[in-house]
Design a protein around this motif. Structure first.
Motif, short mmCIF file in Angstrom:
data_model
loop_
_atom_site.label_atom_id
_atom_site.label_comp_id
_atom_site.label_asym_id
_atom_site.label_seq_id
_atom_site.Cartn_x
_atom_site.Cartn_y
_atom_site.Cartn_z
N ALA A 105 0.83 -1.20 0.00
CA ALA A 105 0.00 0.00 0.00
C ALA A 105 0.87 1.25 0.00
O ALA A 105 1.90 1.31 0.68
N THR A 106 0.43 2.25 -0.75
CA THR A 106 1.10 3.56 -0.82
C THR A 106 0.06 4.63 -0.53
O THR A 106 -1.01 4.64 -1.14
N LEU A 107 0.37 5.51 0.41
CA LEU A 107 -0.52 6.64 0.67
C LEU A 107 -0.28 7.69 -0.40
O LEU A 107 0.81 8.25 -0.53
N LYS A 118 5.77 9.30 -9.42
CA LYS A 118 6.37 9.77 -8.18
C LYS A 118 6.09 8.84 -7.02
O LYS A 118 6.91 8.66 -6.13
N ALA A 119 4.90 8.25 -7.02
CA ALA A 119 4.52 7.37 -5.92
C ALA A 119 5.12 5.98 -6.04
O ALA A 119 5.00 5.17 -5.10
N LYS A 120 5.74 5.66 -7.19
CA LYS A 120 6.30 4.33 -7.42
C LYS A 120 5.24 3.25 -7.19
O LYS A 120 5.46 2.27 -6.46
N VAL A 121 4.10 3.46 -7.82
CA VAL A 121 2.98 2.54 -7.64
C VAL A 121 3.29 1.22 -8.33
O VAL A 121 3.69 1.20 -9.50
N PRO A 122 3.11 0.09 -7.62
CA PRO A 122 3.36 -1.22 -8.24
C PRO A 122 2.39 -1.51 -9.38
O PRO A 122 1.26 -0.98 -9.42
N GLU A 123 2.78 -2.33 -10.28
CA GLU A 123 1.94 -2.76 -11.40
C GLU A 123 0.67 -3.43 -10.87
O GLU A 123 0.70 -4.21 -9.93
N GLY A 124 -0.48 -3.09 -11.49
CA GLY A 124 -1.74 -3.73 -11.13
C GLY A 124 -2.41 -3.16 -9.89
O GLY A 124 -3.35 -3.76 -9.36
N SER A 125 -1.97 -2.00 -9.41
CA SER A 125 -2.55 -1.41 -8.20
C SER A 125 -3.90 -0.76 -8.50
O SER A 125 -4.18 -0.35 -9.63
N ALA A 136 -6.96 2.08 -6.73
CA ALA A 136 -7.19 3.14 -5.75
C ALA A 136 -8.06 2.61 -4.62
O ALA A 136 -9.01 1.84 -4.84
N LEU A 137 -7.75 3.03 -3.41
CA LEU A 137 -8.55 2.69 -2.24
C LEU A 137 -8.80 3.98 -1.47
O LEU A 137 -7.86 4.70 -1.13
N TYR A 138 -10.08 4.28 -1.23
CA TYR A 138 -10.45 5.50 -0.52
C TYR A 138 -10.99 5.15 0.86
O TYR A 138 -11.76 4.20 1.03
N LEU A 139 -10.59 5.93 1.85
CA LEU A 139 -11.09 5.80 3.21
C LEU A 139 -11.63 7.15 3.66
O LEU A 139 -11.14 8.21 3.23
N ILE A 140 -12.63 7.12 4.53
CA ILE A 140 -13.18 8.37 5.08
C ILE A 140 -13.47 8.16 6.56
O ILE A 140 -13.87 7.08 6.99
N SER A 141 -13.20 9.22 7.35
CA SER A 141 -13.41 9.12 8.80
C SER A 141 -14.72 9.79 9.20
O SER A 141 -15.16 10.76 8.58
N ALA A 185 -6.57 8.74 0.13
CA ALA A 185 -6.44 8.02 -1.14
C ALA A 185 -5.17 7.19 -1.08
O ALA A 185 -4.09 7.72 -0.78
N LEU A 186 -5.29 5.88 -1.33
CA LEU A 186 -4.15 4.98 -1.33
C LEU A 186 -4.12 4.20 -2.63
O LEU A 186 -5.14 4.03 -3.31
N ALA A 187 -2.95 3.71 -2.98
CA ALA A 187 -2.79 2.73 -4.05
C ALA A 187 -2.48 1.40 -3.39
O ALA A 187 -1.57 1.32 -2.56
N VAL A 188 -3.24 0.37 -3.72
CA VAL A 188 -3.04 -0.94 -3.10
C VAL A 188 -2.85 -2.00 -4.19
O VAL A 188 -3.52 -1.97 -5.23
N SER A 189 -1.92 -2.89 -3.93
CA SER A 189 -1.66 -4.00 -4.84
C SER A 189 -2.30 -5.25 -4.25
O SER A 189 -1.83 -5.79 -3.25
N LEU A 190 -3.39 -5.68 -4.86
CA LEU A 190 -4.15 -6.81 -4.33
C LEU A 190 -3.56 -8.13 -4.80
O LEU A 190 -2.96 -8.22 -5.88
N GLN A 191 -3.74 -9.15 -3.97
CA GLN A 191 -3.29 -10.49 -4.35
C GLN A 191 -4.14 -10.99 -5.52
O GLN A 191 -5.32 -10.67 -5.63
N ARG A 192 -3.51 -11.77 -6.36
CA ARG A 192 -4.24 -12.35 -7.49
C ARG A 192 -4.97 -13.61 -7.03
O ARG A 192 -4.44 -14.39 -6.26
N SER A 193 -6.17 -13.78 -7.51
CA SER A 193 -6.97 -14.94 -7.09
C SER A 193 -6.48 -16.20 -7.79
O SER A 193 -5.82 -16.14 -8.82
#
Length: 659
Positions: free
Chosen positions: A321-323, A623-630, A632-637, A651-659
């Motif tokens: 995950a990258t913020l 700039k964020a060095k986002v991994p391939e296949g990431s 967007a993931l949004y969170l709100i408080s 806002a985050l970039a997340v690399s999910l596991q492949r099924s």
């Protein structure tokens, strides 16, 4: 010590009311008798009370200060543990007894029984007078003494506890500086159904400790008098015997346990074990020292209002995950109100279908859904610029307003014209037409157990918290925030339930499977997002005063999880039946960014995060060095409509596991 709400400012660690750190408890339960009817529900009383009283979100009694005495054989087995506990309890001593209570015609005294007791042989029992004398003898050493008696006088019921208080005089229960709570009034029979998990009186007491007082969400602590009042109300509704109380020196008015129905942020302290407290302190110290030496993340980083490290940045070494960005703009003047509606209490988040915007549901009344623009054109999701672009009230099918509402879960259905909204008050899952906010059709069916008592066994303010639907709309998931009453924790990790529905977007949904999910210590299940038919993202969050929030997101694999639809109670040994999960991101490990906090947090980035939405794919690199296949993931408080809390978007970039 004065009575009243535990809401005034006080120094850290200052005790108010009954201090669990300086207290002890003896839980005595007799279920197996040689000469009297057995009481099979008594062990359940001891298990639940032991768990709840040591839970720091209830009271927080140290585990080594609670002594369970199951099936004592002789009178000395009852009194011995009380003598020992006195030495550990300068503040409060609680003595609880459940079993048969007897009386004799000769002296009209109350006698507590042991496993070998015989009817009409007082020498085989322990006169309650002796317990009273022991407690009176320690009045100079123990400030508050609390006695809870779930027992009878006559023991006439073959499968329960017969009770008559005709001969029990107030003087028998009177100990200076004490509080005595009894299960019944005069000449009534208490109930101990062998088919139930708890006896009737103790079962209601357990529910109150577990759920708090939902009618007083403004009250943070409950006193013994308030617990007694709740017991009277709940037992009266069930036409069960009324409990009695005896108070000396105002002990009953002192703040006692935490009110779990309080609308303040939940405080799950098991997340902050002693080891983790030490670890957090060491990690913080080493981070600040290393940051200062390197010329960045300077020591003032963690102080309120200071400048933060630049983002984007990775959320920990080896993290997936990258913020990308974080924004408190919705808290700022000009953004915190829209057409007269306060932008507050945002608890559920869902992306709008193909528009690049989002919807957020408000908890509490007025029932509303806000339309959000998350970022500037062309900048989504790398740069947040959140603002409200619309607000829509939520109405009943006839157009009238909901007078009670607590919006938590939100999913936009395929086509973007309708949404499903879950409300903890009800509880209910409703289909809403987004164009005018009116409910379409009836509420979706919920298992009876998902309702609060008396219909079900769910907490009134922690039930249907989250909703998730797979892209084609054929599967819907509804997650409970907290365990059902009777479902055991595993060393502070909650075993909660997720109901799966099968149906279609805009059509009918029917429950078809129930899945178990185990949270981390002290955290609660706050939100779900569906990645695929058997894959979810789960948001866990919690709060402890003085240390702040814990916020984690897990990938959840539902394959292999047992169907719990017909499982009445989950126990510790059911861990292997839960869904498998893998940590995706711990928000505490992300770079703090340029945000401010007025709360104690291990990372100023943290807040009461309750909403989550999974966005589109993000180009790799940059700039964020986002991994391939990431993605967007949004969170709100959720700021709980309190000025000292923040409505914060992540806002985050997340690399999910492949099924």
């Amino acid at each position: 010590m004065t009575s009243g709400d535990d809401t005034k400012e006080r120094a850290p660690g200052e005790a108010v009311g009954m201090d669990p750190k300086k207290s002890a408890c003896v839980l005595i339960g007799v279920s197996k008798y040689q000469h009297l009817p057995n009481l099979p529900s008594v062990p359940g009383n001891l298990d639940a009370l032991s768990r709840l009283l040591t839970d720091r979100s209830v009271w927080g009694l140290p585990a080594d200060r609670i002594v369970r005495v199951p099936d004592p054989q002789a009178a000395g087995d009852l009194t011995g543990p009380i003598y020992d506990a006195i030495e550990q309890a300068p503040d409060t001593l609680i003595v609880y007894y459940a079993g048969h209570g007897l009386k004799t015609l000769e002296d009209e005294q109350l006698y507590l029984t042991v496993s070998t007791s015989r009817r009409n042989r007082s020498e085989t029992t322990l006169a309650y007078r002796r317990v009273r004398q022991i407690l009176e003898s320690c009045r100079d050493r123990v400030k508050h003494r609390v006695v809870i008696l779930d027992c009878c006088h006559s023991g006439q019921a073959l499968d329960g506890m017969a009770v008559s208080e005709a001969g029990l005089q107030d003087a028998e229960l009177r100990t200076k500086g004490s509080y005595v709570l009894t299960a019944t009034a005069a000449d009534e029979k208490a109930v101990a159904d062998s088919t139930k998990r708890y006896t009737a009186f103790s079962g209601e007491l357990i529910k109150i400790l577990q759920n708090g007082d939902p009618r007083r969400p403004d009250r943070e602590r409950l006193s013994l008098d308030e617990i007694h009042k709740l017991l009277v109300q709940s037992l009266d509704l069930r036409t069960l015997p009324m409990p009695r109380k005896q108070d000396q020196d105002g002990v009953g008015a002192l703040p006692f346990v935490w009110n779990r129905a309080s609308r303040r942020p939940p405080r799950p302290p098991e997340y902050w074990t002693r080891r983790r407290r030490a670890w957090a302190g060491l990690a913080l110290a080493s981070t600040l020292t290393a940051g200062a030496a390197a010329g960045h993340w300077a020591p003032e980083l963690w102080s309120t209002g200071s400048e933060r490290a630049a983002i984007p940045g990775s959320c920990g070494k080896g993290s997936r995950a990258t913020l990308l960005d974080v924004s408190d703009q919705l808290d700022e003047p000009g953004y915190d109100e829209f057409q007269g509606s306060e932008v507050a209490g945002l608890s559920g988040l869902a992306l709008a279908d193909g528009s690049g915007g989002a919807y957020a549901v408000r908890d509490e009344t007025p029932a509303q859904i806000f339309t959000l623009s998350l970022g500037s054109p062309g900048a989504l999701p790398g740069k947040l610029n959140p603002r409200v672009t619309g607000v829509q009230g939520i109405y009943k099918p006839d157009g009238s307003k909901f007078t009670t509402f607590d919006g938590e879960g939100l999913v936009v259905e395929k086509g973007g014209k309708t949404a499903l909204v879950s409300s903890e008050k009800g509880p209910a899952i409703r289909r809403i037409r987004l164009s005018d906010g009116k409910q379409i059709g009836k509420d979706l069916p919920l298992p009876n157990t998902f309702y609060p008592p008396p219909r079900g066994v769910a907490e009134s303010t922690r039930n249907v918290e989250s909703l998730a639907v797979i892209p084609d709309g054929t599967l819907l998931y509804a997650g409970m925030e907290a365990p059902l009453l009777g479902d055991e924790d595993v060393h502070g990790r909650h075993q909660v339930r997720i109901e799966r529905y099968r149906g279609s977007s805009g059509g009918h949904y029917e429950p078809d499977r129930q899945i178990g999910y185990q949270t981390e210590e002290g955290l609660y299940l706050s939100e779900l997002v569906a990645v695929g038919p058997d894959r979810l993202l789960a948001l866990e969050r919690g709060y402890i005063r003085g240390l702040g929030n814990g916020v984690r997101v897990y990938e959840v694999d539902l394959r292999g999880a047992a169907n719990l639809t017909d499982t009445e109670h989950l126990v510790k040994d059911d861990s292997d039946r839960m869904a498998h999960k893998t940590l995706l991101v711990d928000l505490a490990d992300c770079p703090p960014g340029n945000v401010r906090t007025d709360d104690d947090q291990q990372n100023p980035l943290l807040d009461n995060v309750e909403g989550m939405a999974l966005g589109p794919a993000i180009p790799a690199g940059g700039k964020a060095k986002v991994p391939e296949g990431s993605r967007a993931l949004y969170l709100i408080s959720d700021n709980n409509s309190r000025s000292e809390q923040t409505t914060r978007l992540y806002a985050l970039a997340v690399s999910l596991q492949r099924s």
